[in-house]
Structures are given as structure tokens and as C-alpha cells.
Write an enzyme that holds these catalytic residues in place. Structure first.
Site, mmCIF file in Angstrom:
data_model
loop_
_atom_site.group_PDB
_atom_site.id
_atom_site.type_symbol
_atom_site.label_atom_id
_atom_site.label_comp_id
_atom_site.label_asym_id
_atom_site.label_seq_id
_atom_site.Cartn_x
_atom_site.Cartn_y
_atom_site.Cartn_z
ATOM 1 N N CYS A 1 -4.382 6.063 -4.965
ATOM 2 C CA CYS A 1 -3.820 4.716 -4.785
ATOM 3 C C CYS A 1 -2.357 4.795 -5.208
ATOM 4 O O CYS A 1 -2.058 4.975 -6.393
ATOM 5 C CB CYS A 1 -4.579 3.702 -5.640
ATOM 6 N N CYS B 1 0.880 -1.174 0.000
ATOM 7 C CA CYS B 1 0.000 0.000 0.000
ATOM 8 C C CYS B 1 0.914 1.220 0.000
ATOM 9 O O CYS B 1 1.533 1.534 1.031
ATOM 10 C CB CYS B 1 -0.898 0.006 1.231
HETATM 11 N N1 LIG Z 1 -6.190 -2.157 -2.566
HETATM 12 C C1 LIG Z 1 -4.794 -2.559 -2.733
HETATM 13 C C2 LIG Z 1 -3.990 -2.234 -1.453
HETATM 14 C C3 LIG Z 1 -3.882 -0.746 -1.196
HETATM 15 C C4 LIG Z 1 -3.352 0.009 -2.343
HETATM 16 C C5 LIG Z 1 -3.471 1.522 -2.271
HETATM 17 N N2 LIG Z 1 -4.299 2.068 -1.231
HETATM 18 C C6 LIG Z 1 -2.116 2.156 -2.300
HETATM 19 O O1 LIG Z 1 -1.960 3.300 -1.831
HETATM 20 O O2 LIG Z 1 -1.196 1.521 -2.891
HETATM 21 C C7 LIG Z 1 -4.724 -4.060 -2.991
HETATM 22 O O3 LIG Z 1 -5.680 -4.781 -2.617
HETATM 23 O O4 LIG Z 1 -3.712 -4.498 -3.554
#
Ligand SMILES: N[C@H](CCC[C@H](N)C(=O)O)C(=O)O
Length: 297
Positions: free
Chosen positions: A232, A84
Site C-alpha cells: 500500500c 492510491c
Molecule cells: N485503500 C485505500 C486506497 C488505495 C491505497 C493503496 N492501494 C495505495 O497504494 O496507496 C483507501 O481506501 O484509501
């Protein structure tokens, strides 16, 4: 004697948390370096509470010598994942504040992450490591020799709305659809279909990406396990390396998401991805049984 229910027996009671965000991507940091662990049900309960609402929960555990913490990462649906980007910037900012240092190393299942303070007080740079592009590394359920554009489309067979995404693993799986209009589809409808497509055995994060110059991309993301988010970090990394791989941009780009911009540099030589952006502290507190009681529901 009344038997403790799941909430009062939880190892989370009393543990400190910090409610943060990275460009509006809501992050809850829970410090478990003195012990404790998070169950998927507890993660889902905390995700629903206004005081602790999150897209991702970053649980801090004791790390190897020299590592500030080992991070276990949970989406709002309780699923555990290995990366993340926005959450890592938030954890790094918090631990650098508490330790009075300008850089540190964090560890996840996906590897070691070197983090450093940026020029501005809220800015953090994270070395996210090198991406993987092999179909089995994403992972995909079918073999594709060229993962810069795989056979996947959405919409009428003769006039698809989305097609030929690039895929990459930057600690987690991403599919990047190249579009001229970020509103060509409603991600609230098409996002879940693509996230759960059989081609993605571990599901995938789904992005619509528009290249606006050789050094600029705009992005909208439907996150695996969290849905539409304002930003993200790993999707920004995946879009940047995919744009460079397909010669749409150079290796140093600004990726602008609904919550704001991130700078992504895909470094020559070692192919590491350097992600720079803000981390914002909203409030701090301690976990209580009341915050967890939805888990007992
Ligand atoms: N939902 C993503 C994890 C968080 C990614 C995102 N919030 C970031 O800042 O990279 C997954 O299931 O791979």
C-alpha cells in the site's frame, strides 16, 4: 427488439484496460479519456474476474491542460477514494510508455501528482504532495490535539495489543500502530474492526509498523475497501511521515511491505512526500460485457 441489459449498455464496453501491480498491489487501469465512467457495481464485478481482478481500479478521464489524465480511484468494494500510491505509479508508467516521456502530471481529487521515471525501467517516483495531520483533516470524529498518538486501543484495557496509533492523511486516511511484532494481531480479524471504528467517519487504512533502524520500517496493511494487500503506497507514505514526526526515524526511509520495498523521502522545505518504487505490467485488453456481467447479478 430486446432491451439492452446493464452490461451491454455499459459505457465501459470496448474500453482498453491494463492489468498491473505495484509490489503485488493489484491495479486495473481503465482508459476512459475518450468517454465513459465506472459505476460501483461495475467496479465490484471487474474486481472479481481473474482477468481484471484488482485491489484498486484507476479510471483515467480527461484532465486539465498539461495534465496527462484525471484519475478516479475505486477500491475492490466499489468505494471511490482520492489516493492510491501504487496505482499512481502504475498509471504514470503506462502513460509515460505510451507518450515516450520521462515525466508527467496526474490529477486526482486530492491534487496534482508530479510523476517521473526512475533509473531502472520499472521504477517510478511520485510526488504525493504534503500530508495533513489535523484531527479534522484525517478525519476523526473526536478532537485530538496531538495526532502523533491518539487514544485508541485494541485488546484488554490493562494490556492492549495495539494502542496509541499515529494518524495522517496523505490523500486518504491512515492509522499507524507501532509494534515490535507484525504478527501481534491477525489483521484479517482486527483490520475490519479498526477500519470501521466510529473514530474514523470515512473509515481508515490500518497499518502495523515496526521500526528496524533510523532509516527502515517494515509494514503490514489492512486497506480500507480492499482488505489485506501485499503493498500500500499511501500507507508507506503515512508510516514514513509518522515515524519522522515521532522521532522514530529520519525523513528518508525504506518501507518494506510483504510485496517489497518502497523508498519514501519526506522532503524538507515543502514537506512533500516522494514515493519511489516499481510498476509492473501484467497484460492489456478491452472491457467486454462478459467481464461485467457479474454486475447484473
Ligand atoms: N485503500 C485505500 C486506497 C488505495 C491505497 C493503496 N492501494 C495505495 O497504494 O496507496 C483507501 O481506501 O484509501
Amino acid at each position: 427488439m430486446t432491451m439492452p441489459d446493464a452490461t451491454t449498455a455499459s459505457s465501459l464496453i470496448g474500453r482498453p484496460f491494463a492489468k498491473m501491480n505495484g509490489l503485488g498491489n493489484e491495479i486495473l487501469v481503465v482508459d476512459l479519456r475518450d468517454g465513459g465512467s465506472v459505476t460501483p457495481a461495475e467496479a465490484r464485478a471487474l474486481a472479481q474476474r481473474p482477468e481484471t481482478r484488482f485491489d484498486q481500479l484507476m479510471a483515467l478521464h480527461p484532465g486539465l491542460d498539461g495534465v496527462a489524465a484525471f484519475m478516479r480511484i475505486y477500491n475492490a468494494d466499489g468505494s471511490e477514494v482520492s489516493a492510491c500510491g501504487n496505482g499512481t505509479r502504475c498509471v504514470a508508467w503506462l502513460l509515460m510508455r505510451d507518450a515516450g516521456v520521462c515525466d508527467l502530471v496526474l490529477e486526482t481529487d486530492a491534487g496534482l501528482l508530479l510523476c517521473s521515471a526512475g533509473a531502472e525501467p520499472d521504477q517510478v517516483t511520485v510526488d504525493m504532495g504534503a500530508p495533513s495531520f489535523g484531527w479534522a483533516d484525517i478525519p476523526l470524529s473526536e478532537a485530538f490535539d496531538d495526532t502523533r498518538a491518539i487514544e485508541l486501543q485494541l485488546g484488554p484495557i490493562d494490556a492492549p495489543l495495539l494502542h496509541s496509533p499515529s494518524v495522517a492523511n496523505v490523500g486518504n486516511p491512515h492509522a499507524i500502530f507501532w509494534v515490535d511484532d507484525l504478527d501481534v494481531v491477525d489483521l484479517r480479524r482486527s483490520g475490519p474492526l479498526l477500519e470501521n471504528h466510529p473514530l474514523f467517519p470515512e473509515r481508515a487504512n490500518i497499518s502495523l509498523a515496526k521500526v528496524t533502524s533510523k532509516s527502515a520500517i517494515t509494514l503490514k496493511v489492512w486497506e480500507r475497501g480492499a482488505g489485506l494487500t501485499l503493498a500500500c503506497g499511501t500507507a508507506a507514505c503515512a508510516a514514513a511521515v509518522s515515524a519522522a514526526r515521532t522521532r522514530r526515524t529520519g525523513r528518508d526511509v525504506v518501507v518494506t511491505l510483504p510485496g517489497g520495498p518502497l523508498r519514501i523521502v519526506w522532503r524538507e522545505g515543502d514537506d512533500h512526500i516522494l514515493m519511489s518504487g516499481p510498476a509492473t505490467l501484467e497484460h492489456e485488453g478491452r472491457i467486454t460485457a462478459e467481464l461485467l456481467d457479474a454486475a447484473a447479478a
